[in-house]
Design a protein around this motif. Sequence first.
Motif, PDB file in Angstrom:
ATOM      1  N   LEU A 153       4.424  -4.859   6.146  1.00  0.00           N
ATOM      2  CA  LEU A 153       3.824  -4.491   6.515  1.00  0.00           C
ATOM      3  C   LEU A 153       3.295  -3.778   5.439  1.00  0.00           C
ATOM      4  N   VAL A 154       4.284  -3.147   4.437  1.00  0.00           N
ATOM      5  CA  VAL A 154       4.021  -2.464   3.525  1.00  0.00           C
ATOM      6  C   VAL A 154       3.727  -3.718   2.061  1.00  0.00           C
ATOM      7  N   LEU A 155       4.708  -4.491   1.340  1.00  0.00           N
ATOM      8  CA  LEU A 155       4.866  -5.069   0.569  1.00  0.00           C
ATOM      9  C   LEU A 155       3.225  -5.597   0.234  1.00  0.00           C
ATOM     10  N   PRO A 156       2.545  -5.508   1.750  1.00  0.00           N
ATOM     11  CA  PRO A 156       0.895  -6.815   0.997  1.00  0.00           C
ATOM     12  C   PRO A 156       0.459  -5.421  -0.497  1.00  0.00           C
ATOM     13  N   GLU A 157       0.354  -4.263   0.679  1.00  0.00           N
ATOM     14  CA  GLU A 157      -0.056  -2.540  -0.106  1.00  0.00           C
ATOM     15  C   GLU A 157       0.559  -2.977  -1.599  1.00  0.00           C
ATOM     16  N   LEU A 158       1.191  -2.827  -1.481  1.00  0.00           N
ATOM     17  CA  LEU A 158       2.135  -2.798  -2.768  1.00  0.00           C
ATOM     18  C   LEU A 158       1.997  -3.814  -3.510  1.00  0.00           C
ATOM     19  N   TYR A 159       1.795  -5.250  -3.375  1.00  0.00           N
ATOM     20  CA  TYR A 159       1.433  -5.990  -4.920  1.00  0.00           C
ATOM     21  C   TYR A 159       0.071  -5.975  -4.656  1.00  0.00           C
ATOM     22  N   VAL A 160      -0.991  -5.789  -3.957  1.00  0.00           N
ATOM     23  CA  VAL A 160      -2.110  -5.543  -4.685  1.00  0.00           C
ATOM     24  C   VAL A 160      -2.041  -4.570  -6.297  1.00  0.00           C
ATOM     25  N   SER A 161      -1.411  -3.215  -5.402  1.00  0.00           N
ATOM     26  CA  SER A 161      -1.179  -2.118  -7.150  1.00  0.00           C
ATOM     27  C   SER A 161      -0.617  -3.259  -8.192  1.00  0.00           C
ATOM     28  N   TRP A 162       0.327  -3.557  -8.065  1.00  0.00           N
ATOM     29  CA  TRP A 162       1.020  -4.499  -8.704  1.00  0.00           C
ATOM     30  C   TRP A 162       0.754  -5.403  -9.646  1.00  0.00           C
ATOM     31  N   LEU A 163       0.095  -6.333  -8.555  1.00  0.00           N
ATOM     32  CA  LEU A 163      -1.074  -7.403  -9.253  1.00  0.00           C
ATOM     33  C   LEU A 163      -2.024  -7.128  -9.932  1.00  0.00           C
ATOM     34  N   LEU A 212      -4.510  -5.693   8.277  1.00  0.00           N
ATOM     35  CA  LEU A 212      -3.517  -5.178   8.635  1.00  0.00           C
ATOM     36  C   LEU A 212      -3.950  -3.962   9.069  1.00  0.00           C
ATOM     37  N   LYS A 213      -4.709  -3.248   7.702  1.00  0.00           N
ATOM     38  CA  LYS A 213      -6.136  -1.587   8.466  1.00  0.00           C
ATOM     39  C   LYS A 213      -6.167  -1.576   9.652  1.00  0.00           C
ATOM     40  N   ASN A 214      -7.145  -2.201   9.655  1.00  0.00           N
ATOM     41  CA  ASN A 214      -8.183  -2.924  10.672  1.00  0.00           C
ATOM     42  C   ASN A 214      -7.970  -2.817  12.100  1.00  0.00           C
ATOM     43  N   PRO A 215      -8.480  -1.782  12.562  1.00  0.00           N
ATOM     44  CA  PRO A 215      -8.468  -1.206  13.826  1.00  0.00           C
ATOM     45  C   PRO A 215      -9.285  -2.444  14.602  1.00  0.00           C
ATOM     46  N   ASP A 216     -10.102  -2.796  14.022  1.00  0.00           N
ATOM     47  CA  ASP A 216     -10.871  -4.194  15.273  1.00  0.00           C
ATOM     48  C   ASP A 216     -10.684  -5.191  14.991  1.00  0.00           C
ATOM     49  N   LYS A 217      -9.348  -5.723  14.327  1.00  0.00           N
ATOM     50  CA  LYS A 217      -8.676  -6.759  13.921  1.00  0.00           C
ATOM     51  C   LYS A 217      -7.741  -7.185  14.585  1.00  0.00           C
ATOM     52  N   THR A 218      -6.743  -5.704  14.182  1.00  0.00           N
ATOM     53  CA  THR A 218      -5.471  -5.899  14.695  1.00  0.00           C
ATOM     54  C   THR A 218      -4.997  -4.331  14.914  1.00  0.00           C
ATOM     55  N   SER A 219      -3.735  -5.108  16.196  1.00  0.00           N
ATOM     56  CA  SER A 219      -3.281  -3.982  16.822  1.00  0.00           C
ATOM     57  C   SER A 219      -1.912  -3.626  16.890  1.00  0.00           C
ATOM     58  N   TYR A 220      -1.331  -2.617  17.002  1.00  0.00           N
ATOM     59  CA  TYR A 220       0.404  -2.586  17.441  1.00  0.00           C
ATOM     60  C   TYR A 220       0.965  -2.116  17.709  1.00  0.00           C
ATOM     61  N   HIS A 245      -0.965   2.397   6.604  1.00  0.00           N
ATOM     62  CA  HIS A 245      -2.213   1.663   7.251  1.00  0.00           C
ATOM     63  C   HIS A 245      -2.914   2.866   6.962  1.00  0.00           C
ATOM     64  N   GLY A 246      -2.424   3.899   7.824  1.00  0.00           N
ATOM     65  CA  GLY A 246      -3.267   4.906   8.202  1.00  0.00           C
ATOM     66  C   GLY A 246      -4.326   4.842   9.623  1.00  0.00           C
ATOM     67  N   VAL A 247      -3.051   4.357  10.392  1.00  0.00           N
ATOM     68  CA  VAL A 247      -3.423   3.655  11.649  1.00  0.00           C
ATOM     69  C   VAL A 247      -2.502   3.827  12.829  1.00  0.00           C
ATOM     70  N   ASN A 248      -2.883   4.349  14.272  1.00  0.00           N
ATOM     71  CA  ASN A 248      -1.614   4.144  14.894  1.00  0.00           C
ATOM     72  C   ASN A 248      -1.647   3.440  15.837  1.00  0.00           C
TER      73      ASN A 248
END
Length: 317
Positions: A153-163, A212-220, A245-248
């Motif tokens: 869940l964490v890596l996509p955010e890091l990959y974007v910054s790195w890329l 992953l951050k969009n509550p309209d598309k994803t729930s945990y 992700h800023g979600v609950n």
Amino acid sequence: MLTENLGEISRSHVFFTLGKGGVGKSTIAIALALELSRKGRTLLASFDPAKHLLKYLGVPEPGRIHSVGVFDAYQLDLEQATRRLAEELEGNLEYLAPSLKVLNAEKVLSVARYTPGLEEDSIIRELSRIYGLTGYDYIVVDMPPTGLSLRVLVLPELYVSWLNKLIDLRLRILSLKYTVEKIRERSRDIRDPVLDKLVELRDTYLGLSTSLKNPDKTSYIIVANPEPLPFYEVKEIMKTLREIHGVNPRLLVMNKIPGDKLTSGSEVFDIISEWCEIPVHHTCIPLLNKPPSSLHDVEALTRTIYDCCKCLAKHRC
């Protein structure tokens, strides 16, 4: 029932079940898929290396989508997916072989399959594919145990910054290269396969991170037992979801509760109160004499969940 605790659910929605290994994530994922299948076409995908889905649902083989009656099911073969990714990595390195020989670094090819993070990236690629599927109203993803899931869940955010940094560096290199070519009055091709690949990867990871951050598309949905280690991992999952992700979580499920504690209100409800520092739907499931081991068992369990939800509502759980 589980979906009654989730509130309003939009179509084309992805649900993740998260938690410590052995707490009942697969059972909850199957129960949720059963309920969602009454509302729309549903896919249950398992990324758990233990492959419990094969046993529960009688899925004949991993790696393909199979119909199990009321919904479709897919079991990722993580070992096979990781092996394919390693082979792809070796192929990319072979493309760079002339440069590697100049640097006397041909041995990189032989160790590519042992590169750290291949399991995580294999699951990330599968998640990108899952979000791109059409024809399903709901998708339930049974995730691996907590440590691997949180890295995924964490890596996509890091990959974007790195890329983004690599793309910027590549653009500067190309700028210098084309300037030299122009001075030498040579014809130059503005296409650059390395830059194209970097941009493609960045866009893929950015799309997944956004979903992953969009509550309209994803729930945990977090699943735990009333024990110290599962409870500790609940806090770690909630912390990661909020900070990255800023979600609950959409739902907290306390599984395997002893019958005498379901209505006594002391220990179990104290734990739930501590969980719910924010308004989050939650439910409890009793400890069963015989753990569910088939789709039929889980169907019976959904009725138990429904009865427990009514009981807990009376106690203002």
